[in-house]
Design a protein around this motif. Structure first.
Motif, mmCIF file in Angstrom:
data_model
loop_
_atom_site.group_PDB
_atom_site.id
_atom_site.type_symbol
_atom_site.label_atom_id
_atom_site.label_comp_id
_atom_site.label_asym_id
_atom_site.label_seq_id
_atom_site.Cartn_x
_atom_site.Cartn_y
_atom_site.Cartn_z
ATOM 1 N N ASP A 82 0.825 -1.217 0.000
ATOM 2 C CA ASP A 82 0.000 0.000 0.000
ATOM 3 C C ASP A 82 0.858 1.265 0.000
ATOM 4 O OD1 ASP A 82 -2.530 1.242 0.044
ATOM 5 O OD2 ASP A 82 -2.412 1.510 2.225
ATOM 6 N N GLY A 83 2.132 1.132 -0.335
ATOM 7 C CA GLY A 83 2.973 2.321 -0.358
ATOM 8 C C GLY A 83 4.416 1.952 -0.646
ATOM 9 N N ALA A 88 8.113 10.207 0.883
ATOM 10 C CA ALA A 88 7.065 10.529 -0.089
ATOM 11 C C ALA A 88 7.507 11.574 -1.098
ATOM 12 C CB ALA A 88 5.811 10.997 0.638
ATOM 13 N N ASP A 89 8.392 12.473 -0.700
ATOM 14 C CA ASP A 89 8.828 13.507 -1.643
ATOM 15 C C ASP A 89 10.158 13.140 -2.314
ATOM 16 O OD1 ASP A 89 10.440 13.725 0.546
ATOM 17 O OD2 ASP A 89 10.283 15.904 0.725
ATOM 18 N N ARG A 161 12.313 13.292 -11.226
ATOM 19 C CA ARG A 161 11.155 12.608 -11.826
ATOM 20 C C ARG A 161 11.137 11.106 -11.508
ATOM 21 N NH1 ARG A 161 10.026 17.088 -12.462
ATOM 22 N NH2 ARG A 161 9.216 16.530 -10.415
ATOM 23 N N ARG A 163 10.670 10.009 -8.755
ATOM 24 C CA ARG A 163 9.514 9.875 -7.858
ATOM 25 C C ARG A 163 8.280 9.447 -8.651
ATOM 26 N NH1 ARG A 163 5.073 12.761 -6.572
ATOM 27 N NH2 ARG A 163 4.287 12.619 -4.429
ATOM 28 N N GLU A 164 8.052 10.100 -9.761
ATOM 29 C CA GLU A 164 6.882 9.764 -10.581
ATOM 30 C C GLU A 164 7.059 8.394 -11.249
ATOM 31 O OE1 GLU A 164 8.116 13.093 -10.520
ATOM 32 O OE2 GLU A 164 6.446 13.401 -9.125
ATOM 33 N N LEU A 165 8.276 8.106 -11.711
ATOM 34 C CA LEU A 165 8.506 6.788 -12.324
ATOM 35 C C LEU A 165 8.261 5.681 -11.304
ATOM 36 C CD1 LEU A 165 11.664 7.398 -14.556
ATOM 37 C CD2 LEU A 165 9.239 7.530 -15.168
ATOM 38 N N SER A 167 6.208 5.872 -8.794
ATOM 39 C CA SER A 167 4.756 5.798 -8.593
ATOM 40 C C SER A 167 4.123 4.935 -9.679
ATOM 41 C CB SER A 167 4.124 7.200 -8.635
ATOM 42 O OG SER A 167 4.401 7.910 -7.454
ATOM 43 N N ILE A 168 4.600 5.128 -10.911
ATOM 44 C CA ILE A 168 4.073 4.335 -12.028
ATOM 45 C C ILE A 168 4.416 2.864 -11.833
ATOM 46 C CG2 ILE A 168 4.280 3.899 -14.518
ATOM 47 C CD1 ILE A 168 4.764 6.922 -14.859
ATOM 48 N N PHE A 170 5.075 1.283 -9.095
ATOM 49 C CA PHE A 170 4.290 0.776 -7.953
ATOM 50 C C PHE A 170 2.861 0.460 -8.386
ATOM 51 C CE2 PHE A 170 1.828 2.596 -4.086
ATOM 52 C CZ PHE A 170 1.513 1.328 -3.618
ATOM 53 N N LEU A 171 2.201 1.434 -9.027
ATOM 54 C CA LEU A 171 0.812 1.210 -9.431
ATOM 55 C C LEU A 171 0.706 0.038 -10.404
ATOM 56 C CD1 LEU A 171 -2.111 2.324 -9.123
ATOM 57 C CD2 LEU A 171 -1.747 3.481 -11.297
ATOM 58 N N LEU A 175 -1.530 -3.290 -10.053
ATOM 59 C CA LEU A 175 -2.528 -3.667 -11.069
ATOM 60 C C LEU A 175 -2.298 -5.104 -11.539
ATOM 61 C CD1 LEU A 175 -2.731 -0.425 -13.275
ATOM 62 C CD2 LEU A 175 -4.405 -1.206 -11.577
ATOM 63 N N LYS A 180 -5.519 -6.905 -12.877
ATOM 64 C CA LYS A 180 -6.180 -5.899 -13.721
ATOM 65 C C LYS A 180 -5.433 -5.754 -15.047
ATOM 66 C CE LYS A 180 -8.872 -5.101 -10.288
ATOM 67 N NZ LYS A 180 -8.667 -4.039 -9.298
#
Lengths: 191, 191
Positions: A82-83, A88-89, A161, A163-165, A167-168, A170-171, A175, A180
């Protein structure tokens, strides 16, 4: 041609090794039994799970000085799913860059499942490797390796960036774990 | 069939309005000149830029009680283009949910460029709408609206996953702004 060391021989290490060889580069694939063997590559891919990176950094930090170090990790909290285990930053990549001040760290491959690196396509589109980093030359070097293997490389911006990669990544894992998407699917990048 | 109110008539508001109508739902598209008109939909899409959401919440908060409120925002810091304006461990969606405790907030559409909602495809694959939320019924309701328009809907998990969806939306916008992908491309979801 580049000489590439890959530390870790799991499915990602093997897939990236295959890509590099396909593009005509020389590859050194180091397994956990090679811990006494020095890395010789100009590009070093850390293809171990994030919790194992600290040990590699501790053991091989000095060997990695002056090299392009590729962080492919997704620092999931596998206990909760879940994380992430990084601030986080921030990101695993910025943590690794801080631990390896003499190396040039780039983030790449963490948004690609191994199967899509091997297949060269995801959902009918060429597999795209998103690369983040603060050093343009290092990103161009890695982009060349990716392109030579027939995949697409896209510059995703500065190392921030990552951080965003992550996040992707992880999601995408949640999935796939939740059925999914399949482990040969996930996020494709349409141009 | 659902009755859907869309607050905001920009390219996203218009695209989502078109999807809903295509699926046979009744749609009410409210522009900025309709601020005195009460929303009547069971589903209310907040299709205004994130900085305008607070004003809508302040003006219409009571009207939104009991409704499914869809947050489609990407809370970019447009001054720096280098981060988001929400807390690093949170999201616009969780901020909106906190401001609307009587509503059921879901995150959706923020990873889709308007052009891919209109075209119904991205990179040759059906456009996929990622939906995050804590209420299964609300997600199923919105999934039905998306599917009825011929698009794919994927449950991306709890509302906490809005953080990751907003990371994807943010990165996708920076890639398009940097001409690494087009505004009719971006992230596709392969199954």
């Amino acid at each position: 041609m580049a000489h590439i060391s890959i530390i870790g021989s799991g499915n990602m290490g093997q897939a990236i090794s295959g890509l590099a060889a396909k593009g005509g580069h020389t590859v050194e694939l180091l397994t956990s039994s090679d811990s006494d063997k020095a890395v010789t590559g100009d590009i070093v891919v850390l293809a171990v799970p994030y919790p194992k990176v600290a040990e590699v950094v501790s053991r091989r930090g000095a060997q990695l000085a002056g090299k392009v170090v590729v962080d492919i990790t997704n620092p999931l909290d596998f206990a909760t799913f879940d994380g992430l285990t990084v601030p986080a930053d921030g990101s695993a990549a910025t943590e690794i860059a801080a631990a390896l001040p003499e190396s040039t760290v780039v983030k790449a491959f963490n948004t690609n499942f191994a199967g899509t690196l091997v297949a060269g396509e995801v959902g009918g589109a060429p597999t795209t490797v998103l690369i983040a980093g603060d050093d343009a030359d290092a990103k161009a070097l890695l982009s060349g390796v990716v392109s030579a293997a027939g995949l697409r490389a896209v510059d995703a911006g500065s190392l921030k960036r990552a951080r965003e990669l992550e996040s992707i990544g992880f999601l995408q894992i949640t999935l796939a774990a939740g059925e999914k998407v399949s482990w040969t699917g996930g996020f494709a990048v349409a141009q």
